[in-house]
Design an enzyme around this catalytic site. Structure first.
Site, PDB file in Angstrom:
ATOM      1  N   ASP A   1      16.157 -33.368  24.871  1.00 54.87           N
ATOM      2  CA  ASP A   1      16.371 -34.770  25.219  1.00 54.87           C
ATOM      3  C   ASP A   1      17.819 -35.000  25.667  1.00 54.87           C
ATOM      4  OD1 ASP A   1      15.148 -37.528  24.974  1.00 54.87           O
ATOM      5  OD2 ASP A   1      16.892 -37.819  23.695  1.00 54.87           O
TER       6      ASP A   1
ATOM      7  N   HIS B   1       6.994 -40.482  29.787  1.00 60.63           N
ATOM      8  CA  HIS B   1       6.890 -41.656  28.903  1.00 60.63           C
ATOM      9  C   HIS B   1       7.987 -42.686  29.164  1.00 60.63           C
ATOM     10  CE1 HIS B   1       9.851 -39.028  27.273  1.00 60.63           C
ATOM     11  NE2 HIS B   1      10.283 -39.982  26.483  1.00 60.63           N
TER      12      HIS B   1
END
Ligand code: GLC
Ligand code: CA
Length: 553
Positions: free
Chosen positions: A198, A323
């Protein structure tokens, strides 16, 4: 399963919205296990699961409170072990999502820091303000507002590039880096076959100074020690296991840095996600505006990354959806009349590129943006913050809402549409309300129907994924952009070992003629979204609305 990531395709699951097996309204890991055969049928090699570790869920799990345990809302460690084992049986490797730029403020490290423990305080970035009530720098949080939070007890601020409950880790501290290596080794021992990192290019901060011309990102993006940190992590953990595939999420990155992040021989990561091609409907970096998508810019960016990354032996992840993004069929296609044609066209353009394609849950069904009409239906912290910010800037409720409807990350987070029942088969009809509302179009767009229909978007994606395995030219070929300045056509050629692939697509809902089209006589038409061939036979090629085709020789 292909262990060569160039031949592989990854399927991304956002477990909270995938399948709820116990009826509490939240998707869970048993739901992923239940649907493994569906994923297997699509033909992918890996599943990237977004975080399901213990978390207060302020940012849906990207605020991790414990990397070694499973959030009870998602399931148990036994479920994870079963998922890894069941994936393996089907030739599907699991990739976990590691959030290492920050931790939740509920994490033990942060709690100890707040108790004043100096060892843990140095895990974070605490700084004095510039004066009473003035934070250390003017940097902005990506979710809105200043990026520093005041702690009265220390008369200091801590840095949070995201939500105030997501405190940035101090990577300068070797003890932090050692802890992170431990976490990776723990999951590798459990049999995980890959990692997605991430916002990993934000971990090295250059300095803590005011950014007079911006929001601070130039001081923390692709920072001075980033390559050193990645190499160190690589060498100490996954670099010792050739089978492990890694992808870094690179926020506002530069290509020069990506040559190293994802270089074949640089010893950092297998590939990178970059996002410049998904800002063509922004105003610069400003997302919260309504701007029509710039098709020329989209092509220029994709071709630039395709050709230059290839020249530097570096590898892209290629994708439209995740997402954090609106649904691509709503964004660059047509969710109305040409829904099916445009969804297939967009899939074709991505899957034949040089890079590893990622399919985000529901993309293979042509799922669309939400149909929310009220701000109370939105859940995402980023959307809710920016709704407020837009109103503070003087926009009316309805203008602010319109912008949120178009750009909200919740567009990609509504429950997966399995069937036409009340909750779309995300959960059973007597379950608690799903945590976020199901899209009303699930009677028309769902997996159950598409599995029965040979002409469905699902089966088209299945073919695209299989083609990458069959044709080396897709996995290994060079890329040559075509129709570079054409106002409607997206086209390119792939070349490998005497083989060629020509990919062409009309990005618009009207007929278009490609004037300098290559001659495809003698080529085999591999796939397309209309039945009859598009070739006009006179040096031009006519494309119907959103028509795409792929030729091979
Ligand atoms: C990444 C994630 C996003 C998250 C953010 C902070 O961009 O994809 O969902 O909010 O990082 O962790
Ligand atoms: Ca559940």
């Amino acid at each position: 399963m292909s262990t060569d990531f160039r031949k592989s395709t990854v399927y991304q699951i956002y477990p909270k919205s995938f399948r709820d097996t116990n009826g509490d309204g939240l998707g869970d890991l048993r739901g992923v296990i239940e649907k493994l055969d569906y994923i297997k049928e699509l033909g992918v090699d890996y599943i990237w699961l977004t975080p399901f570790f213990v978390s207060p869920q302020n940012d849906n799990g990207y605020d991790v409170a414990d990397y070694y345990n499973i959030d009870p809302a998602y399931g148990t460690m036994k479920d994870v072990e079963e998922l890894i084992a069941e994936g393996k049986k089907r030739g599907i490797g699991l990739m976990f999502d590691m959030v290492f730029n920050h931790v939740s403020t509920s994490h033990e490290w942060f709690r100890k820091a707040m108790e004043g423990d100096p060892y843990y305080k140095d895990f974070f970035i605490f700084r004095k303000g510039k004066g009473a009530g003035v934070p250390p720098t003017n940097w902005e949080s990506k979710f809105g507002g200043n990026a520093w939070e005041y702690v009265e007890k220390f008369d200091e601020y801590y840095l949070h590039l995201f939500d105030v409950t997501q405190a940035d880790l101090n990577w300068e501290n070797e003890n932090v880096r050692k802890e992170i290596q431990k976490i990776l080794k723990f999951w590798m021992e459990k049999g995980v076959r890959g990692f997605r990192f991430d916002v990993i290019n934000l971990i090295s901060k250059a300095c803590y100074e005011d950014d007079e011309t911006g929001d601070g990102r130039k001081y923390y993006t692709d920072g001075p020690r980033i390559h050193q940190y990645l190499k160190e992590m690589h060498d100490a953990t996954f670099g010792n296991d050739e089978g492990i595939v890694t992808v870094g999420e690179m926020s506002s990155t530069t290509m020069e840095n990506c040559y190293k992040y994802a270089g074949r021989d640089t010893g950092e990561l297998s590939m990178v996600f970059s996002f410049h091609h998904l800002k063509v409907d922004f105003m610069g970096n400003e997302k919260w505006v309504l701007v029509p998508a710039d098709f020329q810019k989209l092509k220029d960016i994709i071709f630039d990354w395709q050709t230059k990354m290839a020249e530097h032996n570096a590898w892209n992840a290629v994708f439209w959806c995740n997402h954090d993004q609106p649904r691509v069929v709503s964004r660059f296609g047509d969710e109305g009349k040409y829904w099916k044609e445009s969804a297939k066209m967009l899939g074709t353009v991505i899957h034949c590129l040089r890079g590893t394609p990622y399919v985000y849950q529901g993309e293979e069904l042509g799922m669309t943006n939400t149909d929310f009409t009220d701000i109370s239906q939105f859940r995402d912290v980023e959307s809710l913050n920016h709704y407020q910010i837009l109103q503070n800037k003087g926009l009316s409720d309805s203008d602010a809402l319109r912008i949120i409807q178009i750009h909200s990350r919740d567009n990609g987070r509504t429950p997966m549409q399995w069937d036409d029942t009340k909750y779309a088969g995300f959960s059973s009809e007597d379950s608690a309300e799903p945590w976020i509302a199901v899209n009303g179009n699930h009677a028309r767009i769902n997996a159950s129907d598409q599995l029965k229909d040979e002409d469905s978007i699902f089966h088209y994606y299945q073919k695209l994924i299989a083609m990458r395995k069959e044709l080396d030219v897709i996995a290994y070929g060079e890329i040559e952009p075509l129709a570079v300045k054409d106002p409607c056509i997206f086209a390119y050629r792939r070349i490998y070992n005497g083989h060629e692939l020509i990919v062409a697509a009309n990005f618009y809902g009207r007929e278009c003629t490609w004037r300098d089209a290559p001659d495809v006589t003698g080529y085999e038409r591999m796939i397309g979204n209309y039945t009859a061939p598009a070739n006009a036979g006179d040096g031009t090629m006519n494309f119907r609305p959103y028509e795409t085709a792929v030729w091979y020789k």
